[in-house]
Design a protein around this motif. Sequence first.
Motif, PDB file in Angstrom:
ATOM      1  N   THR A 242       0.846  -1.193   0.000  1.00 42.36           N
ATOM      2  CA  THR A 242       0.000   0.000   0.000  1.00 42.36           C
ATOM      3  C   THR A 242       0.877   1.237   0.000  1.00 42.36           C
ATOM      4  O   THR A 242       1.882   1.312   0.719  1.00 42.36           O
ATOM      5  N   VAL A 243       0.488   2.213  -0.802  1.00 45.25           N
ATOM      6  CA  VAL A 243       1.215   3.480  -0.853  1.00 45.25           C
ATOM      7  C   VAL A 243       0.194   4.606  -0.848  1.00 45.25           C
ATOM      8  O   VAL A 243      -0.768   4.584  -1.599  1.00 45.25           O
ATOM      9  N   GLY A 244       0.404   5.556   0.039  1.00 42.11           N
ATOM     10  CA  GLY A 244      -0.502   6.681   0.148  1.00 42.11           C
ATOM     11  C   GLY A 244       0.093   7.929  -0.482  1.00 42.11           C
ATOM     12  O   GLY A 244       1.268   8.247  -0.263  1.00 42.11           O
ATOM     13  N   GLU A 245      -0.713   8.630  -1.273  1.00 42.31           N
ATOM     14  CA  GLU A 245      -0.287   9.930  -1.797  1.00 42.31           C
ATOM     15  C   GLU A 245      -0.482  10.958  -0.695  1.00 42.31           C
ATOM     16  O   GLU A 245      -1.596  11.166  -0.224  1.00 42.31           O
ATOM     17  N   ALA A 246       0.611  11.598  -0.271  1.00 41.96           N
ATOM     18  CA  ALA A 246       0.557  12.504   0.883  1.00 41.96           C
ATOM     19  C   ALA A 246       1.408  13.736   0.606  1.00 41.96           C
ATOM     20  O   ALA A 246       2.573  13.806   0.980  1.00 41.96           O
ATOM     21  N   TYR A 257       3.327   6.655   8.834  1.00 42.77           N
ATOM     22  CA  TYR A 257       2.691   5.989   7.695  1.00 42.77           C
ATOM     23  C   TYR A 257       3.337   4.645   7.390  1.00 42.77           C
ATOM     24  O   TYR A 257       2.653   3.659   7.114  1.00 42.77           O
ATOM     25  N   SER A 258       4.682   4.611   7.381  1.00 47.75           N
ATOM     26  CA  SER A 258       5.401   3.437   6.872  1.00 47.75           C
ATOM     27  C   SER A 258       6.117   2.663   7.964  1.00 47.75           C
ATOM     28  O   SER A 258       7.116   1.993   7.697  1.00 47.75           O
ATOM     29  N   ALA A 259       5.604   2.729   9.182  1.00 45.49           N
ATOM     30  CA  ALA A 259       6.240   2.003  10.289  1.00 45.49           C
ATOM     31  C   ALA A 259       6.359   0.516   9.949  1.00 45.49           C
ATOM     32  O   ALA A 259       5.440  -0.076   9.374  1.00 45.49           O
ATOM     33  N   PRO A 260       7.482  -0.106  10.286  1.00 46.63           N
ATOM     34  CA  PRO A 260       7.700  -1.514   9.919  1.00 46.63           C
ATOM     35  C   PRO A 260       6.661  -2.482  10.469  1.00 46.63           C
ATOM     36  O   PRO A 260       6.549  -3.601   9.969  1.00 46.63           O
ATOM     37  N   MET A 267       4.175   2.469   2.541  1.00 42.88           N
ATOM     38  CA  MET A 267       4.995   3.649   2.245  1.00 42.88           C
ATOM     39  C   MET A 267       4.072   4.766   1.790  1.00 42.88           C
ATOM     40  O   MET A 267       2.877   4.547   1.564  1.00 42.88           O
ATOM     41  N   VAL A 268       4.624   5.965   1.644  1.00 48.36           N
ATOM     42  CA  VAL A 268       3.864   7.088   1.090  1.00 48.36           C
ATOM     43  C   VAL A 268       4.639   7.725  -0.048  1.00 48.36           C
ATOM     44  O   VAL A 268       5.864   7.613  -0.135  1.00 48.36           O
ATOM     45  N   PHE A 269       3.893   8.389  -0.922  1.00 50.42           N
ATOM     46  CA  PHE A 269       4.498   9.318  -1.867  1.00 50.42           C
ATOM     47  C   PHE A 269       4.570  10.669  -1.180  1.00 50.42           C
ATOM     48  O   PHE A 269       3.527  11.260  -0.862  1.00 50.42           O
ATOM     49  N   GLN A 270       5.770  11.136  -0.921  1.00 50.68           N
ATOM     50  CA  GLN A 270       5.944  12.499  -0.426  1.00 50.68           C
ATOM     51  C   GLN A 270       6.560  13.331  -1.553  1.00 50.68           C
ATOM     52  O   GLN A 270       7.199  12.793  -2.453  1.00 50.68           O
ATOM     53  N   GLY A 310      11.226   2.985   8.554  1.00 49.46           N
ATOM     54  CA  GLY A 310      10.164   3.327   7.610  1.00 49.46           C
ATOM     55  C   GLY A 310      10.589   2.883   6.224  1.00 49.46           C
ATOM     56  O   GLY A 310      11.526   2.099   6.075  1.00 49.46           O
ATOM     57  N   TRP A 311       9.925   3.390   5.199  1.00 52.07           N
ATOM     58  CA  TRP A 311      10.266   2.974   3.847  1.00 52.07           C
ATOM     59  C   TRP A 311       9.991   4.097   2.862  1.00 52.07           C
ATOM     60  O   TRP A 311       8.962   4.769   2.940  1.00 52.07           O
ATOM     61  N   ASN A 312      10.932   4.289   1.929  1.00 54.18           N
ATOM     62  CA  ASN A 312      10.806   5.312   0.893  1.00 54.18           C
ATOM     63  C   ASN A 312      10.120   4.770  -0.350  1.00 54.18           C
ATOM     64  O   ASN A 312      10.343   3.619  -0.746  1.00 54.18           O
ATOM     65  N   SER A 313       9.311   5.586  -0.977  1.00 55.90           N
ATOM     66  CA  SER A 313       8.919   5.365  -2.372  1.00 55.90           C
ATOM     67  C   SER A 313       9.836   6.233  -3.218  1.00 55.90           C
ATOM     68  O   SER A 313      10.151   7.361  -2.848  1.00 55.90           O
TER      69      SER A 313
END
Length: 547
Positions: A242-246, A257-260, A267-270, A310-313
């Motif tokens: 799942t990836v959220g646009e934020a 958002y992306s806690a393990p 992850m999110v799109f920042q 966390g995790w990067n997109s």
Amino acid sequence: MLDKTKRDWWRSVVVYQIYPKSFQDTTGSGTGDLRGIIQRLDYLAQLGIDLIWLSPVFASPQVDNGYDISDYRAIDPMFGSMEDMRELIAQGKKRGIGIMMDLVLNHSSDQHPWFLQASSSRDNPYHDYYVWRDGMPDSPPNDMQAAFGGSAWTWVPQVGQYYFHQFVPQQPDLNWENPALRREIYDMILWWMEQGVEGFRLDVIDQIAKEPDRYITSNGPRLHEFLRELSRETFQKGCLVTVGEAWGADLQRAKQYSAPDGSELSMVFQFEQMMLDQQPGKEKWDLVPLPFVKMKASFARWQQGLHGCGWNSLFLDNHDLPRIVSRWGDDGAYRVQSAKLLATMLHGMQGTPYIYQGEELGMTNVRLPIQDYQDVEIQNFYQKRLGDGYPQEEIMNSIYAKGRDNARTPMQWDDSPNAGFTVGTPWLKVNPNYTAINAQSQLADPDSVFHYYRKLIALRKQYPVFVEGDFALLEAEHPRLFVYRRAWQGEELLVVCNFGGEATPWQLTQEWEDAQVLLSNYPQHPGDLRPWEAKIFYRKNGAAGES
């Protein structure tokens, strides 16, 4: 093939975004469709991607190109049928390619049955599925403005109230305060999971907890509460990505958002990096040159800030952004080299890479007459700036640089009419450079941008340091060089990118002299870095098992 039963399998994937309307038309309608995507799956398998992020294909009046959904469980006839969707999922799985659906949970279409009921009576049980406020016909509850211009409030005489919409009036905001609405959304997501989808991209998800009376549109007080419930009731019932646009995400919020532990999203799109080439505090249309040193520092901050927690997109292009080779690269003499350099810079980092359709070909921005642009945002911006007295040339230059239709021109498959996208009239004009830039010619050229992306994707799967390694920025203040190091359990990468059309002196330090060159966008030679030259070096330091 990936083991998708592992909870964090998505850490190793590469995602390819498809804007279905512009990908491949099989009917002659001029609009891309699901069968067109099925037809091109072998191309995507050859590229080496693992997931397709499918921009919305739900039933929609298409006021905002499908981001105004009228039925979450139906495919819009312009794209095909639910049977076509099931076949796409099945054919993708045969090739090891999953489908990530694009869900719009902040708002619906005003043609959705929920809203038709909601706007019929204050007593209707669906009325509270949306955000309403009392007022008088010519006196909105407050002066909030919608993202695409105009008031964020629209009057409905039938109920004597205003409804709230952060985008166009045909996109009324959903009321996440209502548990009945949330349950409907969860049941819909579970239904799609049963159909076999492997992930979801969540449009403007940081705006679901809006509080318009307090002028809060993003990062509302209940946002993370809503996200945790959403994840618990849906995503955690399967191994989904799942990836959220934020747009409003900062580093601290991204850690939530992306806690393990998977309590919210993968992850999110920042968009911190993607907003650097606009005037501070102004709109995206107000252009400034890319502040290169700040850009490097921003990437480094996110790489280091989310490492291990966390995790990067990783993305540079999408359906809302201009083509990166035109934006940060050189889409003229050094188009091929700069497209490869931008890919090198991004894919060498930690996170999940996203490739937007045509990015792997080095597709460029387009310049059209204003009447040929289809995007509602472009047309609203043009009229507003004209009304505000801006020179037409300045307005058009902003559109050429930042307009969303830059990314939405049809996919350039070959040099036949309309780039092989359609035998009909395309819904949006094809970029005229398709005769020179197209998939067919690049598949036949081993030195093409396409094959360079193939190599990058393969390297990520071959060397764990791409996925797991930490990040150290080198040459932080250099005006042209973006150099960074990755390290993990005795493996190290050194990524070197020379931004710009000038040769730049640079030498390997002694410790790297015997390193292997994994990838370069030029033939090897001693001496200065050439214009837009990029290299990835690899070495094992003999300290396997140590980080």
